[in-house]
Scaffold this motif. Structure first.
Motif, PDB file in Angstrom:
ATOM      1  N   SER A 161       0.843  -1.195   0.000  1.00  0.00           N
ATOM      2  CA  SER A 161       0.000   0.000   0.000  1.00  0.00           C
ATOM      3  C   SER A 161       0.878   1.245   0.000  1.00  0.00           C
ATOM      4  O   SER A 161       1.960   1.255   0.596  1.00  0.00           O
TER       5      SER A 161
ATOM      6  N   PHE B   9       0.168   5.353   0.766  1.00  0.00           N
ATOM      7  CA  PHE B   9      -0.869   6.285   1.196  1.00  0.00           C
ATOM      8  C   PHE B   9      -0.257   7.463   1.939  1.00  0.00           C
ATOM      9  O   PHE B   9       0.860   7.389   2.457  1.00  0.00           O
TER      10      PHE B   9
ATOM     11  N   LEU C 258      -6.133   9.566   6.665  1.00  0.00           N
ATOM     12  CA  LEU C 258      -5.478   8.934   5.521  1.00  0.00           C
ATOM     13  C   LEU C 258      -6.067   9.417   4.206  1.00  0.00           C
ATOM     14  O   LEU C 258      -7.271   9.650   4.094  1.00  0.00           O
TER      15      LEU C 258
ATOM     16  N   ILE D  51      -5.910   7.587   0.707  1.00  0.00           N
ATOM     17  CA  ILE D  51      -5.459   6.317   0.152  1.00  0.00           C
ATOM     18  C   ILE D  51      -6.360   5.908  -0.998  1.00  0.00           C
ATOM     19  O   ILE D  51      -7.581   6.095  -0.948  1.00  0.00           O
ATOM     20  N   ASP D  52      -5.763   5.362  -2.038  1.00  0.00           N
ATOM     21  CA  ASP D  52      -6.517   4.931  -3.209  1.00  0.00           C
ATOM     22  C   ASP D  52      -7.449   3.775  -2.853  1.00  0.00           C
ATOM     23  O   ASP D  52      -7.127   2.930  -2.012  1.00  0.00           O
TER      24      ASP D  52
ATOM     25  N   ARG E 188      -8.562   2.238   9.429  1.00  0.00           N
ATOM     26  CA  ARG E 188      -8.048   3.496   8.884  1.00  0.00           C
ATOM     27  C   ARG E 188      -8.597   4.691   9.663  1.00  0.00           C
ATOM     28  O   ARG E 188      -9.723   4.658  10.146  1.00  0.00           O
TER      29      ARG E 188
END
Length: 400
Positions: A99, A101, A109, A111-112, A121
């Motif tokens: 990952s 991020f 976060l 993050i994709d 998260r």
């Protein structure tokens, strides 16, 4: 009490209040590397009946690749292993993830959607103000799960969580003082109808997580956490699966390994001992010792006596690096079925791991095994000599 004395008393109380307040922020340093190791002990229930217990080891290797405006870009590798029972119980690698991020100074976060990790998260999530002992606050986060195996859901399965935090003040952990926080959230989530396109999927998720976080204010990240949890999936089939247990984790700095020095030391020792079919290589992960043409009894996992000299040499070197984790990978020649090759390669890796554990070279939680069967051949499987080379075990001393 005079007016001036009263003002001084109020100022004194205010100063005490401010001293007991803390500003919680994540800190990031470009190039910093650290490891997170968590152990999970859970019981699994199917339709309310106890089914089995699981011991899971999660390892996360993190590098801060860039920083800016209080945020850090984190490049992380996650590995999940589970205890496999045998003559020696060892952790077997079940899944690896990568990952990338960004996380800001308060824990949020960016993050994709494609990434499966981290599971939890935006926890902990801090406020942009001082937090006093006994104070509580709330933050929103997510849990994300990988349901590809068993369910065939080819996307991260995610649901929101609403977390209540409380700052308990200073406390001790492993002989040092940390800021102690609690984080509690309950789960009650009904899956949207869009998941009905899958044959089997969770229609409802319920449960809770009760965490205690030991925060390292100096380093700007958690030192450890402890958790009690229960999560229940009610499936579209009508069955229910409940996972109930405890977890704990530690964060440790990753010291840079002089890989070339270690590799040269191993090569010199192999040459001095006049040991054949051993080689040493260096890559980004660490230093790998390959035992080619490793001699087991035919179609078995029992090591022949001459091979134990090689393992003793490696074991001695492992003792010199007590802080390093080890990955042991077993391979086979191209013979038999894929399932049989995988099982045999796993068992061979297990035997080598067991040798190191029983000799005291490494504790169980520092070794992970995997079996890759006839994958990644290093020689031609159509010749007896090539098959001998492919019948190997790789022992990697990991840098992070």
């Amino acid at each position: 009490m005079g007016k001036r004395t009263g003002i001084l008393f109020v100022l004194f109380l205010l100063s005490v209040s401010l001293l007991s307040a803390e500003v919680f922020k994540y800190k990031y340093f470009r190039g910093e590397k650290y490891k997170i190791k968590s152990e999970v002990n859970e019981s699994v229930y199917i339709n309310g009946q106890y089914h089995h217990a699981a011991e899971i080891l999660n390892k996360i290797a993190v590098e801060v690749v860039s920083t800016g405006e209080g945020s850090g870009m984190l490049d992380a590798t996650f590995s999940t292993s589970e205890i496999r029972k045998g003559n020696v119980d060892v952790y077997e690698l079940s899944q690896e993830y990568h990952s990338l991020f960004q996380r800001d100074q308060y824990g949020k976060l960016n993050i994709d959607y494609q990434y499966y990790m981290p599971v939890v998260r935006d926890v902990p999530l801090f406020k942009e103000k001082d937090i006093r002992k006994g104070e509580s606050w709330y933050g929103d986060g997510w849990e994300v799960h990988d349901l590809r195996n068993g369910y065939g859901i080819q996307e991260p399965f995610r649901y929101p969580i609403h977390v209540r935090y409380t700052y308990l003040g200073k406390g001790q952990k492993d002989g040092k003082t940390y800021d102690i926080l609690t984080a509690y959230y309950s789960i009650s989530y009904n899956t949207p109808d869009s998941f009905s396109r899958y044959r089997l999927y969770p229609v409802q998720v319920t449960g809770y997580s009760d965490q205690t976080i030991f925060w390292n204010s100096k380093e700007g990240k958690p030192y450890a956490y402890e958790e009690e949890f229960s999560i229940r999936f009610i499936l579209s089939s009508g069955d229910s699966y409940t996972f109930r247990g405890t977890a704990g984790a530690r964060v440790t700095a990753s010291e840079k390994m002089n890989k070339e020095l270690l590799a040269d030391s191993l090569k010199n020792k192999i040459e001095q001992e006049k040991l054949s079919d051993m080689s040493v290589t260096v890559d980004d992960k660490g230093v790998t010792i390959t035992l080619s043409n490793i001699h087991f009894k035919a179609d078995s996992t029992e090591i022949l006596e001459p091979e134990k000299r090689k393992l003793d040499l490696v074991a001695d070197k492992l003792r010199e690096y007590p802080g390093r984790d080890v990955l042991i990978t077993g391979y086979t020649a191209l013979a038999g079925t894929p399932e049989g090759r995988k099982q045999l390669s796993e068992e061979r890796a297990r035997v080598v791991a067991g040798y190191f554990i029983e000799s005291g070279a490494k504790p169980r939680e520092q070794i992970v095994i995997r079996g890759l069967g006839a994958e990644n051949p290093v020689a031609d499987n159509s010749t007896p000599e090539g098959k001998q080379e492919n019948r190997r075990v790789e022992i990697t001393i990991l840098e992070n």
